[in-house]
Motif scaffolding. Sequence first.
Motif, PDB file in Angstrom:
ATOM      1  N   ASN A 124       8.887 -32.839  20.652  1.00  0.00           N
ATOM      2  CA  ASN A 124       9.316 -31.769  20.920  1.00  0.00           C
ATOM      3  C   ASN A 124      10.968 -32.589  21.823  1.00  0.00           C
ATOM      4  OD1 ASN A 124      10.752 -29.597  21.097  1.00  0.00           O
ATOM      5  ND2 ASN A 124       9.104 -28.498  22.553  1.00  0.00           N
ATOM      6  N   ALA A 125      12.160 -32.309  21.460  1.00  0.00           N
ATOM      7  CA  ALA A 125      13.182 -32.145  22.013  1.00  0.00           C
ATOM      8  C   ALA A 125      13.387 -30.827  22.972  1.00  0.00           C
ATOM      9  CB  ALA A 125      13.761 -32.496  21.216  1.00  0.00           C
ATOM     10  N   TYR A 126      14.425 -32.080  24.585  1.00  0.00           N
ATOM     11  CA  TYR A 126      15.324 -30.835  25.083  1.00  0.00           C
ATOM     12  C   TYR A 126      15.674 -31.489  26.105  1.00  0.00           C
ATOM     13  CZ  TYR A 126       9.704 -29.486  25.882  1.00  0.00           C
ATOM     14  OH  TYR A 126       8.313 -29.122  25.142  1.00  0.00           O
ATOM     15  N   VAL A 127      17.072 -30.337  25.921  1.00  0.00           N
ATOM     16  CA  VAL A 127      18.407 -31.002  26.571  1.00  0.00           C
ATOM     17  C   VAL A 127      18.069 -30.409  27.633  1.00  0.00           C
ATOM     18  CG1 VAL A 127      21.099 -29.931  26.722  1.00  0.00           C
ATOM     19  CG2 VAL A 127      19.566 -30.450  24.412  1.00  0.00           C
ATOM     20  N   VAL A 128      18.083 -31.147  29.170  1.00  0.00           N
ATOM     21  CA  VAL A 128      17.466 -31.254  30.390  1.00  0.00           C
ATOM     22  C   VAL A 128      19.234 -30.922  30.970  1.00  0.00           C
ATOM     23  CG1 VAL A 128      15.718 -31.000  29.672  1.00  0.00           C
ATOM     24  CG2 VAL A 128      16.654 -33.659  30.659  1.00  0.00           C
ATOM     25  N   GLU A 129      19.391 -32.062  30.924  1.00  0.00           N
ATOM     26  CA  GLU A 129      21.202 -31.801  31.465  1.00  0.00           C
ATOM     27  C   GLU A 129      21.672 -30.830  33.033  1.00  0.00           C
ATOM     28  OE1 GLU A 129      23.530 -34.543  34.063  1.00  0.00           O
ATOM     29  OE2 GLU A 129      22.348 -34.914  32.150  1.00  0.00           O
ATOM     30  N   GLY A 130      21.461 -31.479  34.595  1.00  0.00           N
ATOM     31  CA  GLY A 130      21.821 -29.766  34.909  1.00  0.00           C
ATOM     32  C   GLY A 130      20.752 -29.152  35.412  1.00  0.00           C
ATOM     33  N   MET A 131      19.483 -28.955  35.418  1.00  0.00           N
ATOM     34  CA  MET A 131      18.503 -27.940  34.666  1.00  0.00           C
ATOM     35  C   MET A 131      17.900 -28.738  36.258  1.00  0.00           C
ATOM     36  SD  MET A 131      15.126 -28.506  32.868  1.00  0.00           S
ATOM     37  CE  MET A 131      15.977 -27.589  31.115  1.00  0.00           C
ATOM     38  N   ARG A 133      15.013 -28.827  38.809  1.00  0.00           N
ATOM     39  CA  ARG A 133      13.291 -29.872  38.520  1.00  0.00           C
ATOM     40  C   ARG A 133      12.447 -28.408  38.972  1.00  0.00           C
ATOM     41  NH1 ARG A 133      13.404 -35.247  41.955  1.00  0.00           N
ATOM     42  NH2 ARG A 133      14.683 -36.647  42.287  1.00  0.00           N
ATOM     43  N   GLU A 134      12.298 -27.591  38.942  1.00  0.00           N
ATOM     44  CA  GLU A 134      11.398 -26.960  39.212  1.00  0.00           C
ATOM     45  C   GLU A 134      11.391 -26.288  37.951  1.00  0.00           C
ATOM     46  OE1 GLU A 134       8.701 -25.670  41.112  1.00  0.00           O
ATOM     47  OE2 GLU A 134       9.201 -27.404  42.345  1.00  0.00           O
ATOM     48  N   THR A 135      11.703 -25.674  36.948  1.00  0.00           N
ATOM     49  CA  THR A 135      11.795 -25.633  35.591  1.00  0.00           C
ATOM     50  C   THR A 135      11.730 -27.169  35.121  1.00  0.00           C
ATOM     51  OG1 THR A 135      13.534 -24.463  36.110  1.00  0.00           O
ATOM     52  CG2 THR A 135      13.458 -24.893  34.089  1.00  0.00           C
ATOM     53  N   PHE A 136      12.187 -28.161  35.192  1.00  0.00           N
ATOM     54  CA  PHE A 136      11.852 -29.520  34.497  1.00  0.00           C
ATOM     55  C   PHE A 136      10.315 -29.110  34.664  1.00  0.00           C
ATOM     56  CE2 PHE A 136      10.923 -34.263  34.255  1.00  0.00           C
ATOM     57  CZ  PHE A 136      11.305 -34.188  32.489  1.00  0.00           C
ATOM     58  N   LYS A 137       9.902 -29.397  35.500  1.00  0.00           N
ATOM     59  CA  LYS A 137       8.144 -29.372  35.999  1.00  0.00           C
ATOM     60  C   LYS A 137       7.887 -28.734  35.142  1.00  0.00           C
ATOM     61  CE  LYS A 137       7.855 -30.868  40.581  1.00  0.00           C
ATOM     62  NZ  LYS A 137       7.819 -31.098  41.981  1.00  0.00           N
ATOM     63  N   ARG A 138       8.078 -27.366  34.673  1.00  0.00           N
ATOM     64  CA  ARG A 138       7.418 -26.386  33.773  1.00  0.00           C
ATOM     65  C   ARG A 138       7.155 -26.830  32.353  1.00  0.00           C
ATOM     66  NH1 ARG A 138      10.754 -21.085  34.535  1.00  0.00           N
ATOM     67  NH2 ARG A 138      10.263 -21.579  36.447  1.00  0.00           N
ATOM     68  N   ILE A 139       8.667 -27.091  32.487  1.00  0.00           N
ATOM     69  CA  ILE A 139       8.651 -28.135  30.710  1.00  0.00           C
ATOM     70  C   ILE A 139       7.847 -28.733  30.882  1.00  0.00           C
ATOM     71  CG2 ILE A 139       9.721 -29.623  29.256  1.00  0.00           C
ATOM     72  CD1 ILE A 139      12.525 -27.803  29.922  1.00  0.00           C
ATOM     73  N   ILE A 140       7.191 -29.466  32.058  1.00  0.00           N
ATOM     74  CA  ILE A 140       6.086 -30.472  31.773  1.00  0.00           C
ATOM     75  C   ILE A 140       4.533 -29.775  31.769  1.00  0.00           C
ATOM     76  CG2 ILE A 140       5.110 -32.824  32.687  1.00  0.00           C
ATOM     77  CD1 ILE A 140       7.748 -33.280  31.497  1.00  0.00           C
ATOM     78  N   ASP A 141       4.675 -29.091  32.539  1.00  0.00           N
ATOM     79  CA  ASP A 141       2.988 -28.057  32.452  1.00  0.00           C
ATOM     80  C   ASP A 141       2.975 -27.985  31.554  1.00  0.00           C
ATOM     81  OD1 ASP A 141       3.464 -28.749  35.283  1.00  0.00           O
ATOM     82  OD2 ASP A 141       3.855 -26.816  36.021  1.00  0.00           O
ATOM     83  N   TYR A 142       4.026 -27.197  30.557  1.00  0.00           N
ATOM     84  CA  TYR A 142       4.150 -26.309  29.310  1.00  0.00           C
ATOM     85  C   TYR A 142       3.509 -28.010  28.245  1.00  0.00           C
ATOM     86  CZ  TYR A 142       5.609 -21.768  30.189  1.00  0.00           C
ATOM     87  OH  TYR A 142       5.788 -20.581  30.986  1.00  0.00           O
ATOM     88  N   TRP A 143       4.258 -28.896  28.257  1.00  0.00           N
ATOM     89  CA  TRP A 143       3.665 -29.674  27.109  1.00  0.00           C
ATOM     90  C   TRP A 143       2.303 -30.074  27.773  1.00  0.00           C
ATOM     91  CZ3 TRP A 143       5.453 -32.434  23.721  1.00  0.00           C
ATOM     92  CH2 TRP A 143       4.791 -33.657  23.199  1.00  0.00           C
ATOM     93  N   ASP A 144       1.908 -30.244  28.978  1.00  0.00           N
ATOM     94  CA  ASP A 144       0.117 -30.770  29.780  1.00  0.00           C
ATOM     95  C   ASP A 144      -0.421 -29.442  28.793  1.00  0.00           C
ATOM     96  OD1 ASP A 144      -1.467 -31.693  30.633  1.00  0.00           O
ATOM     97  OD2 ASP A 144      -1.203 -30.150  32.295  1.00  0.00           O
ATOM     98  N   ALA A 145      -0.144 -28.538  28.995  1.00  0.00           N
ATOM     99  CA  ALA A 145      -0.951 -27.172  28.430  1.00  0.00           C
ATOM    100  C   ALA A 145      -0.722 -27.684  27.146  1.00  0.00           C
ATOM    101  CB  ALA A 145      -0.424 -25.713  28.890  1.00  0.00           C
ATOM    102  N   ASP A 146      -0.058 -27.296  26.481  1.00  0.00           N
ATOM    103  CA  ASP A 146       0.063 -27.780  24.962  1.00  0.00           C
ATOM    104  C   ASP A 146       0.138 -29.104  24.192  1.00  0.00           C
ATOM    105  OD1 ASP A 146       1.135 -25.855  24.351  1.00  0.00           O
ATOM    106  OD2 ASP A 146       3.517 -26.486  24.488  1.00  0.00           O
TER     107      ASP A 146
END
Length: 163
Positions: A124-131, A133-146
């Motif tokens: 998957n690809a993500y645009v994260v500029e300016g995101m 950190r909590e939102t970024f962590k949520r992306i990584i948590d979803y990645w982990d779960a997936d």
Amino acid sequence: MRFVSVLAAAVLAFVSPSAFAAVDKPISLKDPKAFIAALAEMGYSPDKVEIEPTSTHLIFTVNGFASDMTLVGCKAGKDCEYLFLATSYNDIINPPAAWMAKTNEKFDLIKVKKNDRSQLQMSNAYVVEGMPRETFKRIIDYWDADTAGVGDDAKAAGLTSGK
């Protein structure tokens, strides 16, 4: 109650403002070295870092499972545009096309395919500029779960080789 408020204010007065700055600082891909430091601060263990003029590649680990992360669209090793995550399952060789299509429908935010070694790969690809950190962590948590979910589905379908 007033004592607790005064005590809390006193404790906060001695805490370095820089301790709060790192936690509140948004994610940025402008400086790959700073991004990698932020990953380490968040506990994602970046490893095997390769900074190239047009991309930065590294391995990061979440809950013991390693994935590839690439910062893409960089200019002279900086100002990267987005990040690309990928992981391959070395115990799932030549997964059936019908199973991959069904999995792509189920996990709508990731793409499942075969890599160049015919192993199951998800990305998957993500645009994260300016995101934040909590939102970024949520992306990584979803990645982990997936990654776990795709692996569990493949195992349930009898696609693993037991490696």
